[in-house]
Design an enzyme around this catalytic site. Structure first.
Site, PDB file in Angstrom:
ATOM      1  N   HIS A  57      -2.682   9.224  -4.042  1.00 25.79           N
ATOM      2  CA  HIS A  57      -2.461   9.070  -2.605  1.00 25.79           C
ATOM      3  C   HIS A  57      -3.273   7.940  -1.961  1.00 25.79           C
ATOM      4  O   HIS A  57      -3.104   7.676  -0.772  1.00 25.79           O
ATOM      5  CB  HIS A  57      -2.817  10.380  -1.890  1.00 25.79           C
ATOM      6  CG  HIS A  57      -4.276  10.687  -1.978  1.00 25.79           C
ATOM      7  ND1 HIS A  57      -4.847  11.196  -3.125  1.00 25.79           N
ATOM      8  CD2 HIS A  57      -5.281  10.496  -1.100  1.00 25.79           C
ATOM      9  CE1 HIS A  57      -6.148  11.323  -2.931  1.00 25.79           C
ATOM     10  NE2 HIS A  57      -6.437  10.903  -1.706  1.00 25.79           N
ATOM     11  N   HIS A  72      -4.452   4.047   2.132  1.00 23.65           N
ATOM     12  CA  HIS A  72      -4.313   5.512   2.065  1.00 23.65           C
ATOM     13  C   HIS A  72      -2.858   5.837   2.374  1.00 23.65           C
ATOM     14  O   HIS A  72      -2.377   5.578   3.471  1.00 23.65           O
ATOM     15  CB  HIS A  72      -5.245   6.177   3.079  1.00 23.65           C
ATOM     16  CG  HIS A  72      -5.625   7.562   2.699  1.00 23.65           C
ATOM     17  ND1 HIS A  72      -4.765   8.627   2.843  1.00 23.65           N
ATOM     18  CD2 HIS A  72      -6.751   8.057   2.157  1.00 23.65           C
ATOM     19  CE1 HIS A  72      -5.370   9.732   2.423  1.00 23.65           C
ATOM     20  NE2 HIS A  72      -6.577   9.403   1.999  1.00 23.65           N
TER      21      HIS A  72
END
Length: 149
Positions: A57, A72
Site C-alpha cells: 500500500h 501512499h
C-alpha cells in the site's frame, strides 16, 4: 532540483484534502495528494532511485541525492494486508522515474469503504523547498507533480 512525477492518474486535491490528520496536517512532510482515477492501474516511481521501503500500500523511493519521496496508495489501506495490490519491483531495487512499482485498483479500495486518495510526500523536505506544486486539477501518471529545490 528534483522533479517529482505523479505516481497515479487522477485529480490533484492537495494534502489538506487527505482524510487523515497526519497527512493533511503535513506531519509526514510537504507534498500533495491525488484522488486517483477509479480503474486498475500501475503506480509509478515519482523519482528515479532505490526502493527504500516497499509495502503493498505504500513505498519510498530515495534518489541518488538522498532525497526520498513517499507514495501512499489510499488511506488505511494497510488494513487490506496486501489484498488487491501486486508488487512490481522489490525493496532495494533501482527504478527509473515513471517506472511501475505497484499494481492496484482504486475502485476496489473505494468499494471497500476506504479512501483511495494518494498522498505524495517529500520526506524530510525543508519548508519552502517545494515549488511548482500542481495544486489542483487533472494529472496523468508520469506528469510533473512538483519540484524540490
Amino acid at each position: 532540483m528534483t522533479t517529482v512525477l505523479a505516481p497515479v492518474a487522477g485529480h490533484v486535491v492537495g494534502l489538506a484534502a487527505v482524510p487523515d490528520p497526519v497527512f493533511a496536517g503535513g506531519l509526514v512532510g510537504p507534498g500533495t495528494a491525488i484522488d486517483p482515477a477509479r480503474e486498475a492501474a500501475e503506480a509509478l516511481a515519482p523519482i528515479g532511485g532505490r526502493v527504500l521501503k516497499l509495502h503493498p500500500h505504500a513505498y519510498v523511493i530515495a534518489g541518488e541525492d538522498g532525497r526520498a519521496v513517499l507514495v501512499h496508495l489510499g488511506i488505511d489501506t494497510v488494513l487490506l494486508k496486501g489484498e488487491g495490490f501486486r508488487l512490481l519491483t522489490g525493496e532495494g531495487e533501482r527504478v527509473r522515474a515513471g517506472e511501475p512499482v505497484v499494481a492496484w485498483d482504486p475502485a476496489a479500495v473505494a468499494a471497500g469503504g476506504m479512501s483511495p486518495v494518494c498522498p505524495v510526500v517529500a520526506l524530510d523536505a525543508l519548508p519552502g523547498t517545494l515549488t511548482a506544486i500542481l495544486a489542483a486539477g487533472p494529472v496523468r501518471a508520469g506528469e510533473e507533480l512538483f519540484r524540490w529545490r
